[in-house]
Design a protein around this motif. Structure first.
Motif, PDB file in Angstrom:
ATOM      1  N   GLU A  57      57.665 -16.562 141.802  1.00  0.00           N
ATOM      2  CA  GLU A  57      56.615 -15.792 140.900  1.00  0.00           C
ATOM      3  C   GLU A  57      57.642 -15.672 139.635  1.00  0.00           C
ATOM      4  OE1 GLU A  57      53.516 -12.632 140.548  1.00  0.00           O
ATOM      5  OE2 GLU A  57      54.963 -12.713 142.491  1.00  0.00           O
ATOM      6  N   GLU A  65      49.351 -21.524 137.516  1.00  0.00           N
ATOM      7  CA  GLU A  65      48.367 -20.469 137.767  1.00  0.00           C
ATOM      8  C   GLU A  65      47.334 -20.259 136.466  1.00  0.00           C
ATOM      9  OE1 GLU A  65      50.865 -17.108 140.327  1.00  0.00           O
ATOM     10  OE2 GLU A  65      50.866 -16.985 138.183  1.00  0.00           O
ATOM     11  N   ASN A  78      55.248 -22.646 148.074  1.00  0.00           N
ATOM     12  CA  ASN A  78      55.259 -22.104 146.865  1.00  0.00           C
ATOM     13  C   ASN A  78      56.456 -21.940 146.304  1.00  0.00           C
ATOM     14  OD1 ASN A  78      53.576 -20.610 144.753  1.00  0.00           O
ATOM     15  ND2 ASN A  78      52.378 -19.600 146.414  1.00  0.00           N
ATOM     16  N   ARG A  79      56.322 -21.636 144.920  1.00  0.00           N
ATOM     17  CA  ARG A  79      57.493 -21.590 144.068  1.00  0.00           C
ATOM     18  C   ARG A  79      57.738 -19.995 143.407  1.00  0.00           C
ATOM     19  NH1 ARG A  79      59.087 -26.188 142.362  1.00  0.00           N
ATOM     20  NH2 ARG A  79      61.266 -25.419 142.537  1.00  0.00           N
ATOM     21  N   ARG A 135      55.361 -22.432 137.890  1.00  0.00           N
ATOM     22  CA  ARG A 135      54.275 -21.608 138.699  1.00  0.00           C
ATOM     23  C   ARG A 135      53.318 -20.913 137.799  1.00  0.00           C
ATOM     24  NH1 ARG A 135      54.574 -17.702 143.837  1.00  0.00           N
ATOM     25  NH2 ARG A 135      52.664 -16.373 143.231  1.00  0.00           N
TER      26      ARG A 135
END
Length: 278
Positions: free
Chosen positions: A152, A161, A149-150, A157
């Protein structure tokens, strides 16, 4: 001999191989321009503002302090003349005019030896929500998917999303890796890893032999030309928002972003211009 040299120089200039023509500065436009921008676009608009000031020496460009907040707030309270968004205006955001000046593509990257070469948009959602747990569900080997993941609120990201409707539903996976080069390094060294990255950055790494693959989405290759045309679905706009009746300085800056030099700046900062040919 000297006469021959002059002939050669003349031919070079006539063929367009000489120095580029100098664009005369416009001294007629005067005033100040304040831009409200956050995130990845900041570097783009700082660079664009320097070029704009060279073309219009009597204009000064400043940047509003946003502290990571909504750029539209500065436009609403009058502390900015332009707000930059990574989305189109909502129906309820009336009284503003939004002009798309470029795009950012988002690429899903896997190890170059991964057998999976393309997925659907639904499968992309399954990848990052954790619904898909092994690569054989997507046409690959029977091995557990390792999601990288990257951070938030940073990079691409939040936009991924939004596109995949994954707000708050991202699988934790391997954890968070920043910056881009660290995520790319990890994926290139791990057969079962998957992550996501700015598409232009990903394409650049593939072009120099970094062992990653950018997955096609809905059978559309992750290429800048497909981002600009809209065929590739993982993209988000760069929108310049102004008052419906902008001042001459504001209008000139928007026109600059749409013109050749502004579009060139967008490409230089790893975004995608409005028109890209293969």
């Amino acid at each position: 001999m000297q006469a021959g040299l002059f002939v050669i120089i003349g031919l070079i200039l006539s063929w367009g191989l000489g120095p580029p023509p100098v664009v005369a500065a416009d001294m007629s436009l005067t005033g100040k321009l304040t831009i409200s921008v956050t995130g990845r676009e900041q570097a783009l608009f700082v660079k664009a503002s320097v070029k704009f000031e060279k073309l219009h020496p009597r204009v000064r460009v400043r940047f509003a302090a946003t502290d990571g907040g909504d750029p539209l707030a500065a436009l609403a309270d009058g502390s900015a003349d332009i707000a930059v968004l990574g989305r189109t205006l909502k129906p309820e955001e009336k009284g503003w005019t939004g002009t798309t000046v470029g795009w950012e593509g988002i690429a899903i990257m896997v190890n170059a030896s991964n057998r999976v070469q393309e997925i659907t948009l639904k499968q992309a959602t399954d990848l990052f929500s954790g619904a898909a747990k092994t690569w054989d569900e997507l046409g690959g080997l029977e091995a557990r998917i390792l999601v990288v993941n990257r951070e938030e609120g940073k990079g691409v990201r939040s936009y991924l999303e939004q596109i995949l409707n994954l707000g708050g539903k991202f699988v934790n996976g391997k954890g968070v890796m920043e910056p881009d080069k660290e995520a790319i390094r990890f994926v290139s060294g791990n057969l079962n890893a998957v992550s996501y990255v700015n598409l232009s950055t990903g394409v650049g790494n593939v072009s120099v032999g970094v062992p990653i693959r950018l997955l096609a989405i809905n059978k559309v290759d992750p290429e800048p030309a497909n981002v600009s045309s809209g065929a590739y679905p993982l993209r988000r706009p760069i929108v310049v928002v102004t008052k419906t009746l902008p001042s001459p300085v504001v209008k000139a800056f928007v026109d600059f972003m749409l013109d050749k030099e502004g579009q060139k700046t967008i490409q230089e900062e790893d975004f995608v211009p409005l028109v890209v040919t293969k």
